[in-house]
Write a protein that holds these residues in place. Structure first.
Motif, PDB file in Angstrom:
ATOM      1  N   LEU A 465     -10.458   0.860  -0.376  1.00 49.63           N
ATOM      2  CA  LEU A 465      -9.075   1.333  -0.274  1.00 49.63           C
ATOM      3  C   LEU A 465      -8.546   1.183   1.154  1.00 49.63           C
ATOM      4  O   LEU A 465      -7.375   0.834   1.358  1.00 49.63           O
ATOM      5  N   GLU A 466      -9.389   1.450   2.135  1.00 48.08           N
ATOM      6  CA  GLU A 466      -8.984   1.278   3.522  1.00 48.08           C
ATOM      7  C   GLU A 466      -8.731  -0.200   3.835  1.00 48.08           C
ATOM      8  O   GLU A 466      -7.823  -0.540   4.592  1.00 48.08           O
ATOM      9  N   ARG A 467      -9.521  -1.067   3.234  1.00 51.24           N
ATOM     10  CA  ARG A 467      -9.305  -2.519   3.406  1.00 51.24           C
ATOM     11  C   ARG A 467      -7.916  -2.893   2.887  1.00 51.24           C
ATOM     12  O   ARG A 467      -7.163  -3.633   3.560  1.00 51.24           O
ATOM     13  N   PHE A 468      -7.580  -2.386   1.712  1.00 54.17           N
ATOM     14  CA  PHE A 468      -6.273  -2.690   1.140  1.00 54.17           C
ATOM     15  C   PHE A 468      -5.149  -2.120   2.010  1.00 54.17           C
ATOM     16  O   PHE A 468      -4.113  -2.749   2.206  1.00 54.17           O
ATOM     17  N   ALA A 469      -5.371  -0.903   2.521  1.00 54.19           N
ATOM     18  CA  ALA A 469      -4.356  -0.265   3.362  1.00 54.19           C
ATOM     19  C   ALA A 469      -4.152  -1.059   4.660  1.00 54.19           C
ATOM     20  O   ALA A 469      -3.007  -1.243   5.122  1.00 54.19           O
ATOM     21  N   ALA A 470      -5.251  -1.533   5.241  1.00 51.91           N
ATOM     22  CA  ALA A 470      -5.164  -2.327   6.469  1.00 51.91           C
ATOM     23  C   ALA A 470      -4.406  -3.625   6.225  1.00 51.91           C
ATOM     24  O   ALA A 470      -3.595  -4.069   7.056  1.00 51.91           O
ATOM     25  N   ALA A 471      -4.661  -4.250   5.071  1.00 47.34           N
ATOM     26  CA  ALA A 471      -3.946  -5.488   4.735  1.00 47.34           C
ATOM     27  C   ALA A 471      -2.458  -5.230   4.569  1.00 47.34           C
ATOM     28  O   ALA A 471      -1.619  -6.038   5.016  1.00 47.34           O
ATOM     29  N   ALA A 472      -2.123  -4.091   3.960  1.00 50.72           N
ATOM     30  CA  ALA A 472      -0.714  -3.741   3.782  1.00 50.72           C
ATOM     31  C   ALA A 472      -0.027  -3.487   5.120  1.00 50.72           C
ATOM     32  O   ALA A 472       1.120  -3.885   5.345  1.00 50.72           O
ATOM     33  N   ARG A 473      -0.762  -2.818   6.044  1.00 49.06           N
ATOM     34  CA  ARG A 473      -0.206  -2.564   7.370  1.00 49.06           C
ATOM     35  C   ARG A 473       0.051  -3.868   8.125  1.00 49.06           C
ATOM     36  O   ARG A 473       1.049  -4.009   8.827  1.00 49.06           O
ATOM     37  N   GLN A 474      -0.857  -4.801   7.958  1.00 48.39           N
ATOM     38  CA  GLN A 474      -0.718  -6.093   8.645  1.00 48.39           C
ATOM     39  C   GLN A 474       0.497  -6.858   8.118  1.00 48.39           C
ATOM     40  O   GLN A 474       1.270  -7.448   8.888  1.00 48.39           O
ATOM     41  N   ILE A 475       0.661  -6.824   6.804  1.00 51.91           N
ATOM     42  CA  ILE A 475       1.819  -7.500   6.198  1.00 51.91           C
ATOM     43  C   ILE A 475       3.115  -6.859   6.678  1.00 51.91           C
ATOM     44  O   ILE A 475       4.096  -7.552   7.017  1.00 51.91           O
ATOM     45  N   ALA A 476       3.129  -5.528   6.738  1.00 52.14           N
ATOM     46  CA  ALA A 476       4.320  -4.813   7.173  1.00 52.14           C
ATOM     47  C   ALA A 476       4.637  -5.139   8.638  1.00 52.14           C
ATOM     48  O   ALA A 476       5.821  -5.253   9.032  1.00 52.14           O
ATOM     49  N   ALA A 477       3.596  -5.288   9.454  1.00 56.98           N
ATOM     50  CA  ALA A 477       3.798  -5.574  10.875  1.00 56.98           C
ATOM     51  C   ALA A 477       4.364  -6.976  11.098  1.00 56.98           C
ATOM     52  O   ALA A 477       5.084  -7.231  12.063  1.00 56.98           O
ATOM     53  N   GLU A 478       4.012  -7.872  10.178  1.00 56.41           N
ATOM     54  CA  GLU A 478       4.489  -9.256  10.308  1.00 56.41           C
ATOM     55  C   GLU A 478       5.930  -9.388   9.841  1.00 56.41           C
ATOM     56  O   GLU A 478       6.663 -10.286  10.213  1.00 56.41           O
TER      57      GLU A 478
END
Length: 478
Positions: A465-478
């Motif tokens: 779940l943390e992996r998915f959350a980190a990926a979502a944060r990265q997408i949002a930052a881009e």
């Protein structure tokens, strides 16, 4: 129900639920322990000393908040007590039945150490969850919001099921792949019904299915589906296969007919309990009826085998163990239950060979305990010239389990394993050497307890779940 004050361990003696008499229980596979009544559960829970540093909680692999749910039980707040136990434990009704509490929570209870008798934590945990099922408090693991991420879990044992529950509650799409025709792993086919009745397991699996978990059963990875195919179908993969490869006995005659593996024997017995047709049971290969049975080993699997053989009406059942009673790895309670039911333990003995094909006897080598080994335990060593033949028609090898060679079986490159053959995974995140692939339970730590597998599965799910959350944060930052 009357609210009880705590710290009654001096005035109220320890009591356990009633145990069915050995002559009666030794002929069926129903659980041997009765159930606490609500008043009795509250009374026993009120014996808790509410320690500032609760060793029971510390020595529980899941760190269950035991003192608090004991207090709630004593106060008659049973639904709250159940929900608190469920918060840290995906399957409390299973742990309440099969955890070796005498080695974990109860064995480290402060009032037990003070000589007043432990709080019967396991029996109260079982009472709470059984009550929760009766009252409809057990929630289906359905999420408030669905997510697009998908996780494939290989193995439907306790680690895989615990992860599936946690991921599904978070809205993740979950598919569980398992080689057997029923989910549950060792909970279903390895543990006998007299310790864990199968409806207890099946209702949890039904809850997971109702919650949206997809099960692909009779699906052997590497044969029916490729590992790479599973990786391609999901955003993350969790390997939770357990360890099923039986340790071998390197002794003359070990390949004789009538010498069988513990898991084959227990699986056959459990399948018969489900009503399945099992040819190896019907022809006597995996059936102890009318036979002199010798079980080799001293762990909980050996205890399951000897007690199963008693229930199959064996002529005699003996357990050979190379150390003494004090050094036996199996649960003390299980040894006591087995002895009550008619099992004979032959301490300080080991197999040196086998006679006949089909087997007619075990060549038994008498042992003594010598100097401590690297683990600090006294090492068993043979007594020269002290041998005899123990007659046997069925010999069951219960020497433990080792991991299968998954990288070879699955044709996977880059999946690192340890020198013991277990999958190498980060002890915090359970991430393996392959990106997006995690591993949990016995396939990482080696053959261990169900409660550790549940913990590992929950932790791995949180990491995913943390992996998915980190990926979502990265997408949002881009």
């Amino acid at each position: 129900m009357k609210k009880l004050r705590m710290l009654q361990f001096v005035d109220v003696p320890m009591e356990t639920p009633p145990k069915r008499p050995a002559p009666a229980r030794a002929h069926d596979f129903r659980e041997i322990y009765g159930e606490f009544a609500a008043e009795k559960a509250a009374q026993q829970a009120a014996r808790c000393s509410q320690c500032g540093v609760p060793y029971c909680q510390t020595h529980c692999p899941l760190h269950n908040n035991i003192p608090d749910w004991l207090k709630l039980t004593a106060e008659g707040r049973l639904e709250e007590a159940y929900r608190l136990s469920q918060y840290t434990n995906t399957f409390p009704e299973i742990c309440g039945r099969i955890c070796p509490q005498d080695r974990l929570c109860e064995g480290n209870c402060v009032i037990e150490q003070a000589g007043h008798g432990t709080v019967t934590i396991g029996a109260i945990e079982k009472f709470l969850t059984d009550t929760a099922w009766e009252q409809g408090w057990v929630d289906i693991p359905s999420p408030a919001h669905e997510r697009e991420e998908s996780v494939g879990i290989i193995g439907a044992g306790p680690a895989g099921l615990a992860a599936a529950d946690r991921l599904r509650r978070a809205g993740v799409q979950v598919t569980v792949y398992d080689r057997y025709d029923r989910a549950g792993g060792l909970l279903t086919y390895g543990i006998p019904g007299f310790k864990l009745e199968k409806p207890v397991v099946m209702r949890r699996i039904e809850q997971l299915e109702k919650g949206g978990v997809t099960f692909r059963l009779d699906c052997n990875v590497g044969e029916d589906i490729g590992f790479d195919e599973i990786r391609a179908a999901h955003d993350a993969v969790l390997i939770a296969t357990g360890v099923y490869k039986a340790r071998v006995i390197d002794a003359p005659g070990a390949g004789a007919r009538g010498i069988v593996r513990a898991l084959d024997y227990l699986t056959a017995a459990n399948r018969v309990g489900f009503g399945d047709r099992v040819p190896e049971f019907e022809d006597g290969t995996l059936n102890a009826a009318g036979k002199r049975v010798v079980v080799i080993g001293g762990g909980d699997t050996a205890m399951d085998c000897v007690r199963t053989a008693i229930r199959q009406d064996a002529v005699s059942v003996k357990c050979l163990y190379r150390r003494d009673r004090a050094n036996m790895p199996g649960s003390v309670r299980e040894v006591q239950n087995a002895e009550e039911e008619g099992v004979e333990f032959v301490w300080l003995t080991a197999p040196k060979g086998f006679v006949g094909d089909p087997v007619e006897g075990v060549i038994v080598q008498k042992m003594r305990l010598g100097a401590p080994d690297a683990t600090g335990r006294q090492k068993p060593e043979p007594i020269e010239g002290a041998e005899y033949v123990e007659p046997a028609d069925l010999v069951i090898k219960a020497l433990g389990f080792e991991p299968e060679e998954l990288p070879r079986l699955w044709g996977v490159d880059g999946l690192e394993v340890t020198r013991w053959g277990t999958i190498k995974a980060d002890f915090r995140t359970h991430a393996t050497s392959l990106d997006g692939v995690y591993a949990a339970g016995d396939i990482v730590r080696g053959a261990s307890l169900v409660v550790w597998a549940i913990r590992d599965g929950r932790e791995a799910a949180d990491a995913i779940l943390e992996r998915f959350a980190a990926a979502a944060r990265q997408i949002a930052a881009e």
